[in-house]
Scaffold this active site. Structure first.
Site, short mmCIF file in Angstrom:
data_model
loop_
_atom_site.label_atom_id
_atom_site.label_comp_id
_atom_site.label_asym_id
_atom_site.label_seq_id
_atom_site.Cartn_x
_atom_site.Cartn_y
_atom_site.Cartn_z
N HIS A 121 53.91 99.40 38.60
CA HIS A 121 55.05 99.92 37.92
C HIS A 121 54.73 100.87 36.80
CE1 HIS A 121 59.02 100.21 35.75
NE2 HIS A 121 59.51 100.09 36.85
N SER A 322 59.45 91.98 52.77
CA SER A 322 59.95 92.76 51.98
C SER A 322 61.26 93.53 52.39
CB SER A 322 58.98 93.95 51.58
OG SER A 322 59.42 95.08 50.98
#
Length: 375
Positions: A121, A322
């Site tokens: 991130h 996911s």
């Protein structure tokens, strides 16, 4: 209190209407909008503040520390951290949680090098600059996992220094989970004696505990701290998160603050006391079995989306466990309309509970009707 002026009321009403419209067409960002916290609205009457360590008393007693401790205990159980080792607090979100993990690592190993992948991130690089912590970026594999060969070779070159690894338990764009077993094998192979693993599990921290065959993700897999978001899979009108670490570590940063009669162990001083209440309420409402059902339905919707994209000639895929569905980047108009998250030549949608199959069908129809003319 004075009456709200008409023009001010109109601005409020217009903003509410706009946000409602935009929220109905938001597919690319992991914010579960299926929640109802109306039972908690009355707490907005108070200047409620969770200043200080949630595990110690404070002179500012208008707080929700007791509720916050319950929230921490619930997450610790999910992350396989024993109660006698548990410490944590409710944060403002993933960025603060990651900052705290790196801060703890720096206090333990100030001479270390932090290793993180290209798919980490964006906030982590900012956190490392703020902490002035030495770091090296590692390549990523095509699916978004860290490149283990690159990690091994780079650590080998710097093996005389302590090692801190920023592991992704679900990357932002591809939902990839770094293999904690492989990372610890690298430590063993290179005889690394001083190491620390912080896990960024912003979204997948509320997915992997509820699947039948999860990748390693918790403290039993060798991590030292972890950050999980509250407004993503759980859902909340206010950004929030949880950071967990081991209670033995926290003594390195604890300071007694006479002004508030509390231990200063968190990054922020004044802290939101409403968000712990919301997370607590969500767990009480849904229960762990309820969240298991939510996760399984979200995964089924992700699989549906992959199939529908491919059926319409738009290559799409997702990582194991996911709910992040990756596909070829559509036109800017489609991206903007459906608030998809784009990066380079691909984009994604994330099938949190409010992302229904009807919305997926409508978004795919727009992709087909407005094809990109360039790669």
């Amino acid at each position: 209190m004075p009456e709200t002026p008409p023009q001010t009321q109109k601005q409020i009403d217009d903003l509410f209407s706009e946000l409602k419209t935009l929220s109905d067409a938001q597919l690319g960002y992991p914010t579960n909008q299926c929640f109802d916290y109306s039972s908690l609205f009355r707490f907005l009457e108070f200047s409620i503040n969770n200043v200080g360590d949630p595990f110690h008393d404070s002179l500012y007693r208008v707080n929700s520390h007791e509720i916050e401790r319950e929230v921490i205990a619930t997450f610790a159980n999910l992350m396989r951290l024993s109660p006698d080792e548990t410490w944590g607090y409710v944060t403002s979100g993933g960025t603060e949680g990651n900052m705290y993990g790196l801060y703890m690592a720096r206090e333990m190993f100030p001479e270390a090098v932090v290793y993180f992948s290209q798919d980490t991130h964006y906030s982590v690089r900012k956190n490392l600059r703020v902490l002035n912590y030495r770091n090296i970026m590692i390549r990523s594999l095509d699916n978004g996992e860290i490149d283990y060969e690159d990690l091994r070779e780079t650590i080998r070159i710097n093996r005389h220094l302590p090692v801190v690894v920023m592991a992704n338990i679900g990357t932002t764009m591809k939902g990839a989970v770094d293999d904690l077993d492989k990372i610890r094998d690298i430590f063993d192979e290179l005889a690394i004696s001083s190491s620390y693993i912080h896990a960024d599990a912003a979204l997948s921290g509320m997915i992997l505990p509820f699947v039948d065959d999860p990748q390693p993700y918790g403290f039993d897999a060798g991590i030292d701290s972890i950050a999980i978001s509250g407004h993503k899979m759980i859902g909340s009108p206010l950004p929030s998160g949880v950071v967990l670490t081991k209670s033995d570590y926290v003594g390195r940063v604890a300071r007694s603050i006479e002004y508030v009669g509390a231990m200063d162990t968190t990054l922020s001083g004044s802290r939101n006391a409403i968000t712990p209440l919301m997370l607590w309420y969500a767990f009480k409402q849904q229960g762990l079995e309820g969240f298991r059902n939510i996760v399984h339905e979200s995964l089924a919707t992700a699989e549906y989306a992959v199939g529908k994209f491919n059926e319409h000639g738009i290559p799409a895929w997702r990582n194991k466990n996911s709910i992040t569905v990756v596909f070829r980047r559509p036109t800017d108009e489609v991206v903007r309309k459906w608030q998809m998250a784009p990066y380079e030549n691909f984009a994604h949608i994330i099938t949190v509970p409010n992302v229904t199959r009807d919305k997926i069908d409508a978004a795919i129809a727009d992709c087909v009707a407005n094809p990109r003319t360039t790669n």
